[in-house]
Design an enzyme around this catalytic site. Structure first.
Site, short mmCIF file in Angstrom:
data_model
loop_
_atom_site.label_atom_id
_atom_site.label_comp_id
_atom_site.label_asym_id
_atom_site.label_seq_id
_atom_site.Cartn_x
_atom_site.Cartn_y
_atom_site.Cartn_z
N LYS A 76 0.79 -1.16 -0.06
CA LYS A 76 -0.14 -0.04 0.10
C LYS A 76 0.80 1.30 0.07
CE LYS A 76 -4.19 -2.08 0.63
NZ LYS A 76 -5.26 -1.63 -0.46
N LYS A 178 -4.50 6.98 -14.37
CA LYS A 178 -5.04 5.88 -13.34
C LYS A 178 -5.37 6.69 -11.95
CE LYS A 178 -5.65 1.85 -11.35
NZ LYS A 178 -4.40 1.11 -10.67
N ASN A 182 -9.04 6.32 -10.08
CA ASN A 182 -9.15 5.85 -8.61
C ASN A 182 -10.04 6.85 -7.82
OD1 ASN A 182 -7.77 3.31 -8.72
ND2 ASN A 182 -5.77 4.38 -8.49
#
Length: 308
Positions: A76, A178, A182
């Site tokens: 993450k 991207k 998101n």
């Protein structure tokens, strides 16, 4: 090739599993619950085309990257700095390091902390961990990387494993493209606990998404970033190609885990403030997700507290 995956979650297990299935020596580095399952039964790679138990190595320690020729960093964004500290003593001098992470600055952060070149990969895949050692693939799987001395080799390596890879001269713009996806989906999917296909048909949801996209494009322009393609068309296509997918943020909140929202809508909010770009819709989505994170943390704390 000897390959190590730092961060054996859904993304890391999918790509690591595909590479192992193609005959490479892959080591997954992750949490004990997954490592134990993989050591015992192999990785259950459950895709749209096949279901197979793939033998891979697994470890809970970053020391397992020692000797790896390719290291995929799939942690993450909140764990990038700590992962770099853990990786640094064990990386081979000639190892290729590739960041397969959400957000736009993880490769830069890793590169600064490791003192070596780190490639950025833009990831388009719908996956989830369906159980310990069980990765479920819902669709897509392609990567976009930047040009480098290793890019041709990486394209060949992944292609042989059934993973399409595009080399782009504008990988920064691809990362922003991207990021926009998101920002449009992750928070809304998390707040509503809805998959993309159902989410986008909700009343006024498309209007909210359009506002998010425009704020991100305004910020990209202020940053001097050229975002390739039609961002709104890409948002619509995600709902068509990944209709059953819940965002990673939704999955994190459902499990009471801290999400990457600080590196998605939160990133847009911070950069917008710094550059004088208004981002009110991103701010609202960020604020609600943070409240839900705090509530989940509070509930977990109450559950863990002994009875008085």
């Amino acid at each position: 090739m000897r390959i190590a995956v730092m961060g054996a979650g859904a993304v890391g297990c999918y790509y690591g599993g595909m590479l192992a299935r193609a005959g490479h020596e892959v080591t997954l580095i992750g949490r004990p619950v997954h490592v134990d399952a993989v050591r015992r039964d192999g990785l259950l790679l459950d895709t749209r085309d096949f279901q197979e138990r793939v033998p891979v190595r697994a470890s809970t320690s970053a020391e397992a990257v020692r000797g790896a020729q390719l290291v995929l960093c799939c942690v993450k964004s909140t764990d990038t700095a700590s992962a770099a500290v853990e990786l640094a003593p064990h990386l081979a001098t000639e190892a290729i390091v590739l960041s397969l992470q959400n957000g736009v600055d993880n490769a830069e952060r890793l590169q600064a902390l490791l003192g070596r070149e780190v490639g950025a990969a833009v990831v388009y895949v719908a996956t989830e961990m369906a159980g310990p050692g069980h990765v479920k693939h819902h669709g897509r799987g392609e990567l976009v990387i930047g040009p480098s001395d290793a890019s041709a080799r990486l394209v060949e390596l992944f292609a042989a494993a059934g993973v399409p890879v595009e080399v782009s001269d504008n990988v920064v713009g691809a990362l922003w493209a991207k990021l926009i996806l998101n920002c449009a989906y992750n928070a809304l999917s998390a707040i509503t606990q809805q998959p993309y296909g159902r989410l986008i048909v909700g009343d006024s949801v498309e209007d909210v998404m359009r506002d998010v996209v425009q704020e991100c494009l305004d910020l990209a322009w202020a940053e001097g970033i050229t975002v390739p393609g039609d961002s709104w068309e890409s948002v619509q296509r995600i709902a068509q190609t990944m209709p059953a997918q819940f965002s990673s943020t939704a999955q994190d909140l459902a499990r009471g885990k801290r999400s990457e929202i600080d590196h998605l809508n939160g990133f847009v909010l911070r950069r917008g403030k710094a550059l004088g770009v208004a981002t009110p819709v991103n701010r609202a989505l960020y604020a609600v997700v943070k409240l839900l994170e705090e509530r989940a943390a509070g509930d977990a704390g109450q559950t863990a507290s002994p009875a008085a």
